[in-house]
Motif scaffolding. Structure first.
Motif, PDB file in Angstrom:
ATOM      1  N   GLN A 165      12.538 -40.008 -35.317  1.00  0.00           N
ATOM      2  CA  GLN A 165      11.165 -39.569 -35.529  1.00  0.00           C
ATOM      3  C   GLN A 165      10.865 -39.315 -37.002  1.00  0.00           C
ATOM      4  O   GLN A 165      10.006 -38.519 -37.334  1.00  0.00           O
ATOM      5  CB  GLN A 165      10.864 -38.339 -34.696  1.00  0.00           C
ATOM      6  CG  GLN A 165      10.831 -38.656 -33.224  1.00  0.00           C
ATOM      7  CD  GLN A 165      10.057 -37.608 -32.448  1.00  0.00           C
ATOM      8  OE1 GLN A 165       9.641 -36.599 -32.959  1.00  0.00           O
ATOM      9  NE2 GLN A 165       9.876 -37.872 -31.172  1.00  0.00           N
ATOM     10  N   GLY A 166      11.556 -39.978 -37.875  1.00  0.00           N
ATOM     11  CA  GLY A 166      11.224 -39.918 -39.287  1.00  0.00           C
ATOM     12  C   GLY A 166      11.899 -38.813 -40.057  1.00  0.00           C
ATOM     13  O   GLY A 166      12.789 -38.129 -39.558  1.00  0.00           O
ATOM     14  N   PRO A 167      11.458 -38.657 -41.291  1.00  0.00           N
ATOM     15  CA  PRO A 167      12.128 -37.741 -42.212  1.00  0.00           C
ATOM     16  C   PRO A 167      12.023 -36.282 -41.795  1.00  0.00           C
ATOM     17  O   PRO A 167      11.079 -35.879 -41.109  1.00  0.00           O
ATOM     18  CB  PRO A 167      11.404 -37.951 -43.542  1.00  0.00           C
ATOM     19  CG  PRO A 167      10.406 -39.007 -43.349  1.00  0.00           C
ATOM     20  CD  PRO A 167      10.347 -39.360 -41.909  1.00  0.00           C
ATOM     21  N   VAL A 168      12.998 -35.509 -42.238  1.00  0.00           N
ATOM     22  CA  VAL A 168      12.975 -34.060 -42.103  1.00  0.00           C
ATOM     23  C   VAL A 168      13.175 -33.473 -43.496  1.00  0.00           C
ATOM     24  O   VAL A 168      13.793 -34.100 -44.363  1.00  0.00           O
ATOM     25  CB  VAL A 168      14.048 -33.519 -41.132  1.00  0.00           C
ATOM     26  CG1 VAL A 168      13.792 -34.015 -39.720  1.00  0.00           C
ATOM     27  CG2 VAL A 168      15.454 -33.863 -41.590  1.00  0.00           C
ATOM     28  N   VAL A 169      12.620 -32.295 -43.696  1.00  0.00           N
ATOM     29  CA  VAL A 169      12.804 -31.586 -44.957  1.00  0.00           C
ATOM     30  C   VAL A 169      13.497 -30.266 -44.640  1.00  0.00           C
ATOM     31  O   VAL A 169      13.026 -29.499 -43.800  1.00  0.00           O
ATOM     32  CB  VAL A 169      11.464 -31.339 -45.674  1.00  0.00           C
ATOM     33  CG1 VAL A 169      11.669 -30.491 -46.926  1.00  0.00           C
ATOM     34  CG2 VAL A 169      10.801 -32.666 -46.029  1.00  0.00           C
ATOM     35  N   MET A 170      14.619 -30.059 -45.317  1.00  0.00           N
ATOM     36  CA  MET A 170      15.377 -28.823 -45.142  1.00  0.00           C
ATOM     37  C   MET A 170      14.908 -27.806 -46.169  1.00  0.00           C
ATOM     38  O   MET A 170      14.917 -28.081 -47.373  1.00  0.00           O
ATOM     39  CB  MET A 170      16.873 -29.077 -45.318  1.00  0.00           C
ATOM     40  CG  MET A 170      17.471 -29.999 -44.277  1.00  0.00           C
ATOM     41  SD  MET A 170      17.404 -29.351 -42.597  1.00  0.00           S
ATOM     42  CE  MET A 170      18.529 -27.988 -42.735  1.00  0.00           C
ATOM     43  N   LEU A 171      14.481 -26.645 -45.684  1.00  0.00           N
ATOM     44  CA  LEU A 171      14.159 -25.510 -46.540  1.00  0.00           C
ATOM     45  C   LEU A 171      15.451 -24.718 -46.691  1.00  0.00           C
ATOM     46  O   LEU A 171      16.012 -24.246 -45.707  1.00  0.00           O
ATOM     47  CB  LEU A 171      13.065 -24.653 -45.903  1.00  0.00           C
ATOM     48  CG  LEU A 171      12.842 -23.265 -46.512  1.00  0.00           C
ATOM     49  CD1 LEU A 171      12.392 -23.369 -47.958  1.00  0.00           C
ATOM     50  CD2 LEU A 171      11.855 -22.481 -45.674  1.00  0.00           C
ATOM     51  N   ASN A 172      15.943 -24.625 -47.916  1.00  0.00           N
ATOM     52  CA  ASN A 172      17.159 -23.883 -48.231  1.00  0.00           C
ATOM     53  C   ASN A 172      16.763 -22.597 -48.943  1.00  0.00           C
ATOM     54  O   ASN A 172      16.147 -22.652 -50.021  1.00  0.00           O
ATOM     55  CB  ASN A 172      18.058 -24.681 -49.183  1.00  0.00           C
ATOM     56  CG  ASN A 172      18.554 -25.978 -48.599  1.00  0.00           C
ATOM     57  OD1 ASN A 172      19.710 -26.113 -48.280  1.00  0.00           O
ATOM     58  ND2 ASN A 172      17.664 -26.961 -48.479  1.00  0.00           N
ATOM     59  N   LEU A 173      17.083 -21.458 -48.376  1.00  0.00           N
ATOM     60  CA  LEU A 173      16.901 -20.164 -49.030  1.00  0.00           C
ATOM     61  C   LEU A 173      18.281 -19.722 -49.486  1.00  0.00           C
ATOM     62  O   LEU A 173      19.190 -19.605 -48.671  1.00  0.00           O
ATOM     63  CB  LEU A 173      16.298 -19.146 -48.065  1.00  0.00           C
ATOM     64  CG  LEU A 173      14.943 -19.511 -47.463  1.00  0.00           C
ATOM     65  CD1 LEU A 173      14.537 -18.488 -46.408  1.00  0.00           C
ATOM     66  CD2 LEU A 173      13.879 -19.611 -48.546  1.00  0.00           C
ATOM     67  N   VAL A 174      18.424 -19.485 -50.797  1.00  0.00           N
ATOM     68  CA  VAL A 174      19.759 -19.283 -51.373  1.00  0.00           C
ATOM     69  C   VAL A 174      19.850 -17.955 -52.115  1.00  0.00           C
ATOM     70  O   VAL A 174      19.004 -17.645 -52.948  1.00  0.00           O
ATOM     71  CB  VAL A 174      20.108 -20.427 -52.352  1.00  0.00           C
ATOM     72  CG1 VAL A 174      21.505 -20.247 -52.913  1.00  0.00           C
ATOM     73  CG2 VAL A 174      19.968 -21.782 -51.681  1.00  0.00           C
ATOM     74  N   LYS A 175      20.904 -17.188 -51.794  1.00  0.00           N
ATOM     75  CA  LYS A 175      21.329 -16.035 -52.598  1.00  0.00           C
ATOM     76  C   LYS A 175      22.657 -16.441 -53.226  1.00  0.00           C
ATOM     77  O   LYS A 175      23.576 -16.864 -52.523  1.00  0.00           O
ATOM     78  CB  LYS A 175      21.562 -14.793 -51.730  1.00  0.00           C
ATOM     79  CG  LYS A 175      20.319 -14.127 -51.252  1.00  0.00           C
ATOM     80  CD  LYS A 175      20.663 -12.870 -50.483  1.00  0.00           C
ATOM     81  CE  LYS A 175      19.427 -12.348 -49.787  1.00  0.00           C
ATOM     82  NZ  LYS A 175      19.725 -11.170 -48.973  1.00  0.00           N
ATOM     83  N   PHE A 176      22.722 -16.305 -54.513  1.00  0.00           N
ATOM     84  CA  PHE A 176      23.917 -16.769 -55.211  1.00  0.00           C
ATOM     85  C   PHE A 176      25.028 -15.726 -55.271  1.00  0.00           C
ATOM     86  O   PHE A 176      24.777 -14.552 -55.475  1.00  0.00           O
ATOM     87  CB  PHE A 176      23.582 -17.175 -56.652  1.00  0.00           C
ATOM     88  CG  PHE A 176      22.753 -18.402 -56.745  1.00  0.00           C
ATOM     89  CD1 PHE A 176      23.197 -19.610 -56.252  1.00  0.00           C
ATOM     90  CD2 PHE A 176      21.498 -18.360 -57.336  1.00  0.00           C
ATOM     91  CE1 PHE A 176      22.430 -20.749 -56.327  1.00  0.00           C
ATOM     92  CE2 PHE A 176      20.716 -19.489 -57.429  1.00  0.00           C
ATOM     93  CZ  PHE A 176      21.183 -20.686 -56.923  1.00  0.00           C
ATOM     94  N   LYS A 177      26.232 -16.243 -55.129  1.00  0.00           N
ATOM     95  CA  LYS A 177      27.429 -15.523 -55.505  1.00  0.00           C
ATOM     96  C   LYS A 177      27.774 -15.979 -56.927  1.00  0.00           C
ATOM     97  O   LYS A 177      28.156 -15.191 -57.762  1.00  0.00           O
ATOM     98  CB  LYS A 177      28.570 -15.865 -54.538  1.00  0.00           C
ATOM     99  CG  LYS A 177      29.804 -15.071 -54.697  1.00  0.00           C
ATOM    100  CD  LYS A 177      30.936 -15.493 -53.753  1.00  0.00           C
ATOM    101  CE  LYS A 177      30.517 -15.846 -52.360  1.00  0.00           C
ATOM    102  NZ  LYS A 177      31.622 -16.298 -51.506  1.00  0.00           N
ATOM    103  N   ASN A 178      27.601 -17.299 -57.139  1.00  0.00           N
ATOM    104  CA  ASN A 178      27.863 -17.894 -58.442  1.00  0.00           C
ATOM    105  C   ASN A 178      26.923 -19.091 -58.611  1.00  0.00           C
ATOM    106  O   ASN A 178      27.192 -20.174 -58.099  1.00  0.00           O
ATOM    107  CB  ASN A 178      29.321 -18.323 -58.544  1.00  0.00           C
ATOM    108  CG  ASN A 178      29.701 -18.820 -59.917  1.00  0.00           C
ATOM    109  OD1 ASN A 178      28.956 -19.556 -60.556  1.00  0.00           O
ATOM    110  ND2 ASN A 178      30.874 -18.426 -60.368  1.00  0.00           N
ATOM    111  N   ARG A 179      25.819 -18.868 -59.309  1.00  0.00           N
ATOM    112  CA  ARG A 179      24.791 -19.903 -59.486  1.00  0.00           C
ATOM    113  C   ARG A 179      25.358 -21.157 -60.153  1.00  0.00           C
ATOM    114  O   ARG A 179      25.025 -22.276 -59.775  1.00  0.00           O
ATOM    115  CB  ARG A 179      23.618 -19.368 -60.305  1.00  0.00           C
ATOM    116  CG  ARG A 179      22.493 -20.368 -60.436  1.00  0.00           C
ATOM    117  CD  ARG A 179      21.363 -19.826 -61.321  1.00  0.00           C
ATOM    118  NE  ARG A 179      20.207 -20.687 -61.276  1.00  0.00           N
ATOM    119  CZ  ARG A 179      20.091 -21.817 -61.982  1.00  0.00           C
ATOM    120  NH1 ARG A 179      21.060 -22.195 -62.780  1.00  0.00           N
ATOM    121  NH2 ARG A 179      19.002 -22.552 -61.872  1.00  0.00           N
ATOM    122  N   LYS A 180      26.232 -20.969 -61.142  1.00  0.00           N
ATOM    123  CA  LYS A 180      26.793 -22.098 -61.878  1.00  0.00           C
ATOM    124  C   LYS A 180      27.567 -23.034 -60.938  1.00  0.00           C
ATOM    125  O   LYS A 180      27.419 -24.246 -61.013  1.00  0.00           O
ATOM    126  CB  LYS A 180      27.686 -21.609 -63.010  1.00  0.00           C
ATOM    127  CG  LYS A 180      28.225 -22.721 -63.869  1.00  0.00           C
ATOM    128  CD  LYS A 180      29.013 -22.195 -65.050  1.00  0.00           C
ATOM    129  CE  LYS A 180      29.500 -23.387 -65.848  1.00  0.00           C
ATOM    130  NZ  LYS A 180      30.135 -23.005 -67.085  1.00  0.00           N
TER     131      LYS A 180
END
Length: 116
Positions: A11-26
């Protein structure tokens, strides 16, 4: 743990919404994201696109304690492609350890565009 929703195939494309809290952004930005790209290349998958990467600068309608560092929108050609990537041994050995090292918490929400 990744839970795969029951979605109608093809049924076509999906978009994943990622909500991120970093432990180590780098680690997340400089190591995990490139490793994720190596996984898609290694699996022969094309068409996965980062649509948006943004820093969260404030909660408008959200709990005071519901804070995320960044929001990422990633488009996949289909839900099946997302499942193939996330469930692959390549992802589990190359990218997932870096995701775990870089994030304190992450939420993934699968969406599909609607016509209105």
């Amino acid at each position: 743990m990744i839970k795969f929703p029951e979605v109608a195939p093809g049924q076509g494309p999906v978009v994943m919404l990622n909500l991120v809290k970093f432990k180590n952004r780098k680690i997340y930005i400089e190591e995990y994201l490139p490793a994720f790209n190596r996984v898609t290349t290694g699996l022969g998958i094309e068409g996965v696109k980062v649509r948006f990467l943004g820093e969260v600068i404030g909660n408008i309608i959200a709990d005071e304690n519901d804070h995320w560092d960044e929001v990422l929108l990633v488009e996949y050609p289909s839900a099946e492609i997302f499942k193939k990537i996330a469930g692959s041994e390549l992802y589990q050995t190359i990218a997932n350890p870096l995701r775990l090292a870089g994030t304190a918490e992450i939420k993934l929400i699968m969406t599909r565009g609607i016509d209105y």
